[in-house]
Design an enzyme around this catalytic site. Structure first.
Site, short mmCIF file in Angstrom:
data_model
loop_
_atom_site.label_atom_id
_atom_site.label_comp_id
_atom_site.label_asym_id
_atom_site.label_seq_id
_atom_site.Cartn_x
_atom_site.Cartn_y
_atom_site.Cartn_z
N SER A 183 -35.97 -48.89 0.13
CA SER A 183 -35.80 -49.24 -1.30
C SER A 183 -36.62 -50.66 -1.74
O SER A 183 -36.83 -51.03 -0.23
CB SER A 183 -34.28 -49.94 -1.11
N TYR A 233 -26.82 -53.76 1.85
CA TYR A 233 -27.63 -52.04 1.69
C TYR A 233 -29.14 -53.06 1.61
O TYR A 233 -29.57 -52.63 2.36
CB TYR A 233 -27.64 -51.88 0.28
P1 NAP Z 1 -27.39 -39.24 -4.30
O1 NAP Z 1 -28.28 -38.58 -5.73
O2 NAP Z 1 -26.02 -40.94 -4.24
O3 NAP Z 1 -27.29 -38.69 -2.99
C1 NAP Z 1 -26.74 -38.82 -2.21
C2 NAP Z 1 -27.21 -37.31 -0.65
O4 NAP Z 1 -26.86 -38.42 0.28
C3 NAP Z 1 -26.02 -36.49 -0.75
O5 NAP Z 1 -27.32 -35.05 -1.23
C4 NAP Z 1 -25.31 -36.27 -0.48
O6 NAP Z 1 -24.39 -35.74 0.09
C5 NAP Z 1 -25.78 -37.47 0.71
N1 NAP Z 1 -24.71 -38.14 1.51
C6 NAP Z 1 -24.40 -39.25 1.29
N2 NAP Z 1 -23.71 -40.07 2.35
C7 NAP Z 1 -23.51 -38.74 3.81
C8 NAP Z 1 -22.96 -39.12 4.20
N3 NAP Z 1 -22.15 -39.31 5.71
N4 NAP Z 1 -23.44 -37.73 5.08
C9 NAP Z 1 -24.32 -36.99 5.07
N5 NAP Z 1 -25.01 -36.90 3.58
C10 NAP Z 1 -24.51 -37.99 2.92
O7 NAP Z 1 -28.78 -40.21 -4.35
P2 NAP Z 1 -30.23 -40.78 -4.35
O8 NAP Z 1 -30.20 -41.96 -5.07
O9 NAP Z 1 -31.13 -39.79 -4.17
O10 NAP Z 1 -30.87 -42.01 -2.89
C11 NAP Z 1 -31.24 -40.75 -1.63
C12 NAP Z 1 -31.99 -41.93 -0.60
O11 NAP Z 1 -32.78 -42.94 -2.02
C13 NAP Z 1 -31.26 -43.25 -0.38
O12 NAP Z 1 -31.45 -43.62 1.03
C14 NAP Z 1 -30.83 -44.32 -1.17
O13 NAP Z 1 -30.41 -45.59 -0.48
C15 NAP Z 1 -32.55 -44.41 -1.49
N6 NAP Z 1 -32.89 -45.19 -2.73
C16 NAP Z 1 -32.27 -44.67 -4.15
C17 NAP Z 1 -32.73 -45.22 -5.07
C18 NAP Z 1 -32.47 -44.75 -6.54
O14 NAP Z 1 -32.25 -45.87 -7.37
N7 NAP Z 1 -31.73 -43.35 -6.35
C19 NAP Z 1 -34.02 -46.28 -5.09
C20 NAP Z 1 -33.77 -46.47 -3.95
C21 NAP Z 1 -33.62 -45.63 -2.53
P3 NAP Z 1 -22.90 -35.13 -0.73
O15 NAP Z 1 -23.58 -34.76 -2.01
O16 NAP Z 1 -22.40 -34.31 0.35
O17 NAP Z 1 -22.03 -36.95 -1.20
#
Ligand code: NAP
Length: 241
Positions: free
Chosen positions: A140, A153
């Site tokens: 991130s 984080y």
């Molecule tokens: P999201 O929409 O909240 O989706 C999170 C995913 O991770 C879901 O599939 C969830 O599964 C899974 N997950 C969460 N905790 C888990 C656990 N303990 N074991 C197994 N699976 C788990 O998040 P996202 O925005 O796509 O983020 C994905 C990655 O990108 C993360 O690492 C985040 O830090 C990074 N990121 C995101 C952003 C952003 O702006 N969105 C920016 C920078 C970095 P369930 O469906 O079962 O809950």
């Protein structure tokens, strides 16, 4: 059968990455934690578009789950070599450090950073044996510059960036590349409570990104042609630093 494991691929960025891997002919392991409906939807999408894969329910913050569930899957599926690993599952739980609870620190570090270590250590065994692999860690902007309210984080993501660079040096001779992709603001459930209208003014391209745009960067780095790119952090952030 060439296989891709994308952690947290029931929703958001992970789902877009899993769909793209399936389009490229990979058997995809769709990992999720608790949202079975979303995981079913992701796998249905893959299968109805001619792809193949299966669900892998596993709490990535639990090292025993990783050892038992992923370890067993690898042992019982010797025909499916995981050649692409995307460590994507992640959570945030923001608070200023002064008020951050022990549990907020522990859960964010365990889900984002510990998971990376315990999953990758198992998966690289066969990659080293096969002398081929592509590992992508989703980090991130917060891990690059640090963001207030995100000490937990930012620490987790910065930790993975350091580990990415160390691993790239350990594994380069084995034909394995290790890179990180650092999204900025991406439209997923993680950002749905944010004020996009105001925040986008800070972003040079004037909008939040899409999960597919992150998946596109991952697709580039995991392609066989990217074998000379390792130890890098590729930002997908619309120019925001
Ligand atoms: P999201 O929409 O909240 O989706 C999170 C995913 O991770 C879901 O599939 C969830 O599964 C899974 N997950 C969460 N905790 C888990 C656990 N303990 N074991 C197994 N699976 C788990 O998040 P996202 O925005 O796509 O983020 C994905 C990655 O990108 C993360 O690492 C985040 O830090 C990074 N990121 C995101 C952003 C952003 O702006 N969105 C920016 C920078 C970095 P369930 O469906 O079962 O809950």
């Amino acid at each position: 059968m060439k296989t891709a494991l994308v952690t947290g691929s029931s929703r958001g960025i992970g789902k877009a990455i899993a769909i793209k891997r399936a389009e490229k002919g990979y058997y995809v392991l769709v990992n999720f934690h608790s949202n079975k409906n979303a995981a079913d939807e992701a796998l249905n999408h893959i299968q109805s578009n001619g792809g193949n894969g299966e669900l892998l329910q596993m709490d990535v913050s639990n090292r025993n789950d990783i050892k038992n569930i992923l370890g067993d899957w690898i042992k019982t599926n010797p025909d499916k070599a995981i050649e692409v690993l995307v460590n994507n599952a992640g959570i945030k739980d923001d608070s200023l450090m002064l008020w951050m609870k022990d549990e907020q620190w522990d859960s964010v570090l365990q889900t984002n950073l510990d998971s990376f270590f315990f999953i990758t250590r198992i998966v690289i065994e066969n990659m080293v044996f096969d002398r081929y692999g592509r590992i992508i860690n989703i980090v991130s902007l917060s891990g690059l510059k640090g963001l207030p309210g995100q000490v937990n984080y930012s620490a987790a993501k910065a930790g993975i960036i350091g580990a990415t660079k160390a691993m790239a040096q350990e594994l380069g001779r084995s034909g394995i590349t290790v890179n990180a992709v650092a999204p900025g603001f991406i439209q997923t459930s993680m950002t749905e409570d944010m004020d996009e209208k105001n925040l986008k003014k800070l972003i040079p391209v004037n909008r939040f990104g899409t999960p597919e745009e992150v998946a596109h960067a991952v697709a580039f780095l995991v392609s066989p042609e990217a074998g000379y790119i390792t130890s890098q952090v590729l930002s997908v952030n619309g120019g925001l630093f």
